[in-house]
Design an enzyme around this catalytic site. Structure first.
Site, short mmCIF file in Angstrom:
data_model
loop_
_atom_site.label_atom_id
_atom_site.label_comp_id
_atom_site.label_asym_id
_atom_site.label_seq_id
_atom_site.Cartn_x
_atom_site.Cartn_y
_atom_site.Cartn_z
N CYS A 89 -13.08 0.80 -16.82
CA CYS A 89 -12.84 1.83 -15.79
C CYS A 89 -11.86 1.36 -14.71
O CYS A 89 -11.65 2.04 -13.73
CB CYS A 89 -14.15 2.26 -15.15
SG CYS A 89 -14.93 0.95 -14.20
N HIS A 139 0.83 -1.20 0.00
CA HIS A 139 0.00 0.00 0.00
C HIS A 139 0.87 1.26 0.00
O HIS A 139 0.51 2.27 -0.60
CB HIS A 139 -0.93 -0.01 1.21
CG HIS A 139 -2.22 -0.71 0.91
ND1 HIS A 139 -2.91 -1.44 1.86
CD2 HIS A 139 -2.93 -0.80 -0.22
CE1 HIS A 139 -3.99 -1.94 1.30
NE2 HIS A 139 -4.04 -1.57 0.05
C1 PEP Z 1 -12.58 -2.42 -10.82
O1 PEP Z 1 -12.82 -3.43 -10.16
O2 PEP Z 1 -11.84 -2.41 -11.83
C2 PEP Z 1 -13.18 -1.12 -10.43
C3 PEP Z 1 -13.11 -0.06 -11.20
O3 PEP Z 1 -13.82 -1.06 -9.25
P1 PEP Z 1 -13.07 -0.92 -7.83
O4 PEP Z 1 -11.60 -0.72 -8.08
O5 PEP Z 1 -13.73 0.22 -7.15
O6 PEP Z 1 -13.37 -2.24 -7.18
#
Ligand code: PEP
Ligand code: MG
Length: 580
Positions: free
Chosen positions: A509, A196
């Site tokens: 995304c 992290h």
């Molecule tokens: C993903 O899983 O790629 C995503 C965009 O959602 P999160 O990172 O919020 O789980």
């Protein structure tokens, strides 16, 4: 004379500056017996350290949210929620009361117990975060010992501006504080590139090298250092040729970032004339403003989890206030609000109470949790619907697995519309409803979802973790979490093709969309909508503009043959040519 030490670069980039050795005395854990009649008082001392540590992390998380975005804030929140985990908070208290150990000792016993039992603990969340647990316990022990030695000189009072900090280990909190003090770079003896702390350094764009065990022994206070994040090397040198070379490199990299500004106004079109849409993953007003400045068409992902960090669930009115603000900031561009995605590694606030089960990543997470808590879900959907009366809004459902789940969502949405009708409150009756594709089963069955969805958004962060059975936050399996695994590439390509055949627009995304090294690959696979953190938009846009998709596709077709026995990384480098 030149001395070169090598480790692992966390972020490419060059830093030049004098060394500052962050020598924290190895914390000496005091161990003493507390008399029977003083045990309650010792528990109070422990509670007050817990409160102090909580306030410290809370303030840091709030600041990071403003300065580095929600991803950085979430990392600190992970520590914040560990503080309250029963294994740390309750069991330490019992050890003080039952065995009469002082607080520092009780914590140490608890830490040894956790580390020893790591493999057998049925709390998956704690088990996967050994490094974080150690850091949280150390924070508490330091807080206890600093209270005992009031006035202990703290690093924050030193002038660290422009220095390269060399440390044995750094917590995400340390990285955040050092970044605020404008240090030039970080060299860390321990830790991995997937910790992290490393993720945070990357999002703060702070050059960092980890895994140089001898760093503190060999490097000297104030000696001039050069940190090359790309090669994972630190040079202690007075050689003018090397210094000149790196000063030039630094200037070049600065110029490169400045040169990206010219792409703000550019249309996002590939060399062979394919139009590509850019969207932003953003919640804060300044993030949305920066994204609009880079030419986005929409906020592609507004994560709503940050509203659910307190133990009290946010009510409809509070949520509506936030969503409406985002709509205002977006100035007429659609805002894609994702419904709550708590659970697994995002198990904080109310989710800690609502979620049980031995395997949280596969348990009550995201939509599964919302369907179990329909009142909470309705409240959020009503708030989103109401915001849709103030400007274009789309709703995005995370973690879809079964097509039948969408029927439940549609039914609950219809109830919400009726409730708003009764109240006489306005909403967009054509509110687009989208689904996140992050479970491999959903990615393989896009055609079964397409009927009930207006758009799709593929979350590579989770899709890769579920496809490769490699926890996205566990450093120990980070080497397996590889976007270039043939199954990942195949599934991404198939899902994009299937969405296109069904006529449903699909964005990506996840982090992959914002990593310019993967832009050409994603274009070749058929991606036409990229959604990412605003800080990555210009570099990705530049890569899109400089890509000929038909050439990239030919290169992709050569992948199964592995010409010249190239590794996937070499294959990708060849696809990118001189770009990165
Ligand atoms: C993903 O899983 O790629 C995503 C965009 O959602 P999160 O990172 O919020 O789980
Ligand atoms: Mg996800």
């Amino acid at each position: 004379m030149t001395l070169a030490l090598t480790g692992t670069g966390v972020m490419s980039g060059v830093a030049v500056g004098p060394a500052h050795l962050l020598i924290r005395s190895e914390l000496e854990i005091q161990e003493y017996q507390v008399p029977d009649d003083a045990r309650e008082q010792e528990v109070e001392r422990f509670q007050s350290a817990l409160g102090e540590a909580r306030r410290h992390l809370q303030a840091l998380a709030d600041r990071l949210r403003r300065t580095a975005g929600s991803g950085a804030e979430e990392i600190i929140r992970t520590h914040l929620h560990m503080l309250d985990d029963a294994v740390i908070a309750d069991d330490t208290e019992s050890t003080i009361l039952e065995q009469g150990c002082n607080a520092e000792w009780a914590l140490q016993m608890q830490l040894e117990h956790i580390v020893a039992e790591f493999r057998s603990l049925d709390d998956e969340y704690i088990r996967s975060r050994e490094e974080d647990v150690i850091q949280v316990v150390r924070l508490l022990q330091r807080t206890l010992s600093e209270a005992a030695e009031a006035g202990d000189a703290h690093e924050s009072s030193l002038k660290l501006n422009g220095t390269i900090v060399v440390a044995r280990e750094l917590t995400p909190g340390d990285v955040a504080l050092l970044s605020e003090q404008e240090v030039a770079g970080l060299v860390v003896a321990r830790g991995s590139a997937h910790s992290h702390s490393a993720i945070l350094a990357r999002s703060l764009r702070l050059p960092m090298i980890v895994g140089i065990p001898s760093a503190l022994r060999i490097l000297q206070e104030n000696e001039p250092l050069i940190l090359d994040g790309h090669y994972g090397a630190v040079f202690a040198t007075d050689d003018e040729t090397i210094q000149r070379h790196y000063h030039q490199k630094q200037r070049k990299s600065r110029r490169y970032r400045l040169s990206l500004d010219q792409y703000r106004e550019h249309d996002c079109i590939t060399r062979d004339g394919i139009k590509v849409e850019l969207q932003a993953n953003a919640e804060r007003g300044d993030e949305i403003a920066e994204a609009l400045n880079c030419g986005i068409q929409a906020v592609g992902l507004y994560r709503s989890e940050f509203l659910f960090t307190q133990d009290q669930l946010p009510d409809e009115e509070t949520q509506y206030g936030y969503y409406r603000k985002a709509v205002e900031h977006a100035g007429g561009k659609p805002v894609t609000i994702r419904t709550l995605d708590l659970g697994a590694d995002k198990a904080w606030g109310p989710a800690r109470q609502l979620i049980s089960g031995s395997n949280p990543a596969l348990g009550l997470r995201a939509l599964r949790l919302c369907l179990r808590q329909p009142e909470m879900f309705r409240e959020q959907l009503r708030a989103i619907l109401r915001a849709s009366a103030d400007g274009p809004v789309r709703v995005l459902i995370p973690m879809l697995t079964h097509p039948a789940e969408m029927q439940s969502v549609r039914r609950i949405l219809a109830q919400c519309r009726e409730e708003l009708d009764k109240r006489g409150q306005a909403y967009d009756s054509n509110l687009p409803v989208g689904g996140m594709i992050e479970v491999p089963a959903a990615a393989m069955a896009i055609d079964h979802f397409s009927e009930s969805l207006d758009f799709l958004s593929l979350g590579t962060n989770d899709l890769i973790q579920y496809l490769l059975a490699a926890d996205r936050v566990d450093d120990q399996v980070a080497h397996l979490y590889n976007p270039l695994h043939p199954a990942v590439i195949r599934l991404l390509g198939d899902a994009l093709q299937s969405a296109a055949e069904c006529g449903v627009p699909m964005a990506v995304c996840g982090e992959l969309a914002g990593d310019a090294r993967y832009t050409r690959l994603l274009l070749a696979l058929g991606l036409r909508v990229f959604s990412m953190h605003p800080s990555y938009l210009l570099e990705v846009k530049r890569t899109i503009i400089e890509t000929d998709v038909s050439v990239a596709r030919q290169h992709l077709d050569s992948l199964p043959e592995q010409p010249d026995n190239l590794s996937p990384e070499q294959w990708l480098a060849r696809l990118n040519g001189k770009l990165h």
